[in-house]
Design a protein around this motif. Structure first.
Motif, PDB file in Angstrom:
ATOM      1  N   ARG A 355       0.835  -1.206   0.000  1.00 25.72           N
ATOM      2  CA  ARG A 355       0.000   0.000   0.000  1.00 25.72           C
ATOM      3  C   ARG A 355       0.867   1.254   0.000  1.00 25.72           C
ATOM      4  NH1 ARG A 355      -3.163  -3.108   3.682  1.00 25.72           N
ATOM      5  NH2 ARG A 355      -2.225  -2.025   5.458  1.00 25.72           N
ATOM      6  N   ARG A 358       2.149   1.814  -3.510  1.00 19.42           N
ATOM      7  CA  ARG A 358       1.111   2.342  -4.403  1.00 19.42           C
ATOM      8  C   ARG A 358       0.842   3.817  -4.111  1.00 19.42           C
ATOM      9  NH1 ARG A 358      -0.788  -2.907  -3.160  1.00 19.42           N
ATOM     10  NH2 ARG A 358      -0.764  -4.253  -5.019  1.00 19.42           N
ATOM     11  N   THR A 359       0.825   4.179  -2.823  1.00 20.62           N
ATOM     12  CA  THR A 359       0.618   5.584  -2.456  1.00 20.62           C
ATOM     13  C   THR A 359       1.731   6.461  -3.010  1.00 20.62           C
ATOM     14  OG1 THR A 359      -0.527   4.948  -0.424  1.00 20.62           O
ATOM     15  CG2 THR A 359       0.361   7.179  -0.523  1.00 20.62           C
TER      16      THR A 359
END
Length: 732
Positions: A355, A358-359
């Motif tokens: 995550r 992806r951020t």
């Protein structure tokens, strides 16, 4: 090769482990003798003018002063009958020692410079004979014999011989403390990370083998060449850390395949085929970074190359042979000894890292620029960095040699022990020698010049006394330049250059030695060879990463990001150890950065950064080769390696941070700097800067010119057999 290793482990696991145990016992027996063969010192270039001067003075004049005895009478003055009698006895006894030469005493000629300005203390100067090892042994015996209470006198020892005796002894104590801190803490962290006692013990086994094996290597090398005793510190920290790193990768990958439903043989084959290649490449990159230390002539630095390359080879070799055999025997029992709170086997995948990636890739500039700003701010103290070499100030204030050095500097008008020592390579006439000494005495910062023709002060000559005669020989002349400058200060270094700029007597060369000259030569020697070392590190890293990835962009990206994290870590060390922040907490004296230790920190931290670079890039490349787009390959690659990298970095950082409890300041700096560099790399670089860079580069991240692409197709190394294709693609 890796398939054969897996099959060997599956078919002959007990034989492999039995041979490994025999090898461990043999290495332990051989490695036990290493400690008696390792040397202190090694910070000087043996070919430098100051080193040549020291050798010539040893050969023709009995050696420079390296032992200083600070003597205080318990009652009465220095010239009282009791003090004079005891002082003369001390001097006579010291002159009888076969390991000592050039004994000069206040009570043996009454030189005023050997009497403190307050008249409450006197000096006895001497030279301890022998090479580094012999000198250390002799100094230890002499200090035990002559210091303490002695017939109404209190005697304390200082000088470079005493410092060289105290530093290794303190380092040995620091090493024991560091191990007592690191090993239990690492075991607890491994148990927490794996949730299983059995799985947690496997990495420690490899760490132990790596340490014992490297001690055996150092024992062999110590009998063939000069090896520094300080290499033991690197052996323990790096051996424990890399052993854990490599075993951690294998065990995690094996447990991951078991959790996916694979049987033990298939899980082991796939683990060795993929993780084994990663370990091999990782070891090669770390060894390449450490090999750069071989370009330096100081055996202190070369010793860390010997130890580092050895520990990498043993750690990787034992991980690739011993761990697969253990896993083959254990099978699903690797998860036994499960701790109460660990209800299930931990997944190797860490969604948090995925995550985060992806951020970052959605807003690469917005997330990366603040991190870069913080790292550049941390690196900013490098703009004012200064460099030096170890002296008594690296020891705690309670150290005897440090207290003596402080007393000599404060209470005596110029110390012969810290004087510049000049020796000519040939005979010099009295007129030429007098003219040379007169010119030297007129330099700024010079108190007096001692030569065979007399003592010179501000151009004026005082007729020679008995001590001056010892400075003259038919084939050489010795000149002592005594200064009131702070040793190893910028002014003292400038004086060395000024002395060397004075024309030597005709027909001979004047070699300048002494503490400050050795510092100047050490800095020049390292500065001259540093570009070659950096080029070697960068070049070998580029080639290895190209062979691993098939891209010319990935190696450049890795080198740039590693350089940023390294400068940040070293900048923080400058802020702490040179500028003095946290000195009261850590208990050290601020001083310029140790030149050799800073170079060592650079090479170690760079190599370990590449270790984690390979861990992460290998999984990203594996997914990319399977058909995933760049964004998914990076996100899923970090999701699968983030936990391993963060665990490995945390555990390795603990083994280095444990040296923060040391009482020798350059060992503190090395431990804290290495640990900080590891954490910066694992969190800031792998977690944020790598995804941001990969997103900005896009497809160009895997670019290579056609000719190099064809070369990689023929000679490049891949992660093994092609993985299953990724059918579902996700953009970022």
């Amino acid at each position: 090769m890796f398939d054969r290793i897996a099959e060997l482990a599956l078919r002959r696991a007990r034989l492999v482990l039995a041979l490994g145990l025999i090898a461990l016992i043999a290495m332990a027996a051989l490695g036990f003798g290493a400690f008696g063969k390792l040397l202190g010192g090694g910070f000087e270039d043996p070919g430098a003018p100051s080193s040549r001067a020291e050798k010539l003075i040893d050969k023709r004049f009995g050696g420079e002063t390296n032992l200083v005895l600070l003597v205080r009478p318990d009652e009465g003055g220095l010239d009282s009958p009791a003090a004079e009698r005891a002082g003369r006895t001390l001097t006579a006894d010291l002159k009888e020692e076969p390991t000592v030469s050039n004994v000069i005493s206040y009570w043996d000629g009454g030189a005023a410079t050997l009497r403190s300005e307050a008249g409450d203390a006197a000096l006895v100067l001497a030279h301890v004979k022998g090479d580094d090892t012999e000198r250390a042994d002799h100094a230890e015996g002499l200090i035990d014999e002559y210091t303490g209470e002695r017939s109404g006198l209190t005697v304390r020892a200082g000088g470079s011989a005493a410092v060289s005796d105290e530093i290794p002894a303190q380092v040995a104590k620091d090493l024991a403390v560091a191990e007592a801190i690191a090993v239990p803490l690492i075991l607890v962290l491994l148990a927490l990370a794996f949730g299983s006692i059995i799985a947690a013990l496997l990495p420690l086994v490899i760490g132990l083998i790596a340490i014992v094996g490297t001690f055996a290597e150092l024992s062999v090398l110590g009998g063939l060449t000069s090896v520094s005793v300080f290499s033991i510190n690197l052996t323990t920290a790096l051996g424990l850390g890399l052993g854990i790193d490599y075993a951690l990768l294998l065990v995690s990958r094996f447990r991951e395949h078991l959790a996916e439903g694979a049987d033990v043989p298939d899980a082991l084959r796939h683990t060795v085929r993929t993780a084994g290649r990663t370990i091999t490449f990782s070891a090669a990159t770390v060894a390449a970074a450490l090999a750069a230390l071989l370009v330096f002539p100081q055996f202190f630095l070369r010793s860390f190359a010997y130890a580092g390359i050895g520990v990498v080879a043993v750690a990787a070799g034992s991980a690739l042979l011993v761990v697969p055999a253990l896993l083959a025997l254990l099978g699903h029992r690797v998860n036994r000894g499960r701790l109460p709170w660990a209800k299930t086997v931990r997944s190797a995948e860490a969604p948090l890292w995925g995550r985060l990636a992806r951020t970052v890739m959605r807003r690469p500039a917005l997330t990366a620029l603040p991190v870069l700003a913080v790292l550049l701010l941390a690196a900013s103290p490098l703009l004012g960095v200064g460099f030096g070499t170890p002296d008594e100030r690296v020891l705690p204030e309670s150290a005897q040699s440090r207290q003596v050095a402080a007393a000599v500097q404060q209470d005596f008008a110029g110390s012969d022990e810290s004087a510049l020592q000049i020796v000519t390579t040939g005979p010099v006439g009295r007129a030429e020698l007098g003219s040379y000494a007169t010119e030297l005495s007129q330099l700024d910062g010079v108190i007096r010049v001692e030569a065979g023709t007399g003592t010179y002060t501000e151009g004026r000559q005082i007729p020679p006394g008995p001590a001056n005669a010892a400075l003259s020989r038919p084939d050489a002349q010795r000149v002592s330049v005594v200064t009131d400058l702070v040793p190893k200060s910028e002014q003292a270094e400038d004086l060395v250059q000024s002395v060397r700029a004075v024309a030597a007597p005709a027909g001979t060369e004047a070699l300048v030695g002494g503490t400050d000259a050795r510092l100047v030569d050490a800095k020049d020697s390292i500065a001259d060879r540093l570009p070659a070392a950096i080029a070697l590190v960068a070049g070998t890293t580029f080639v290895l990463l190209f062979l691993f990835t098939g891209s010319v962009v990935q190696p450049l990206r890795a080198l740039l990001l590693n350089a940023i994290s390294l400068t940040a870590a070293i900048g923080v060390m400058v802020w702490i150890f040179q500028d003095g922040h946290l000195s009261s907490l850590l208990g050290f004296t601020p001083q310029p950065m140790d030149t050799s230790m800073t170079v060592l920190l650079f090479c170690i931290a760079f190599g370990l950064s590449m270790d984690y670079e390979v861990f992460v890039t290998s999984r990203i490349k594996e997914l990319h080769d399977a058909g995933a787009d760049n964004g998914r390959a990076v996100a899923d690659g970090l999701a699968h390696t983030g936990r391993i990298v963060s665990m490995a970095a945390g555990l390795l950082a603990v083994s280095f941070f444990a040296f923060g409890a040391a009482e020798v300041s350059f060992i503190q700096m090395f431990g804290l700097g290495s640990g900080l560099a590891i954490l910066i790399d694992a969190v800031a670089v792998r977690g944020i800067l790598v995804p941001a860079a990969m997103r900005l580069l896009g497809r160009a991240a895997w670019y290579a010119p056609k000719a190099l692409h064809r070369l990689h197709t023929r000679v490049g190394l891949t992660e093994g057999t092609a993985p299953e294709p990724v059918r579902e693609k996700a953009g970022v």
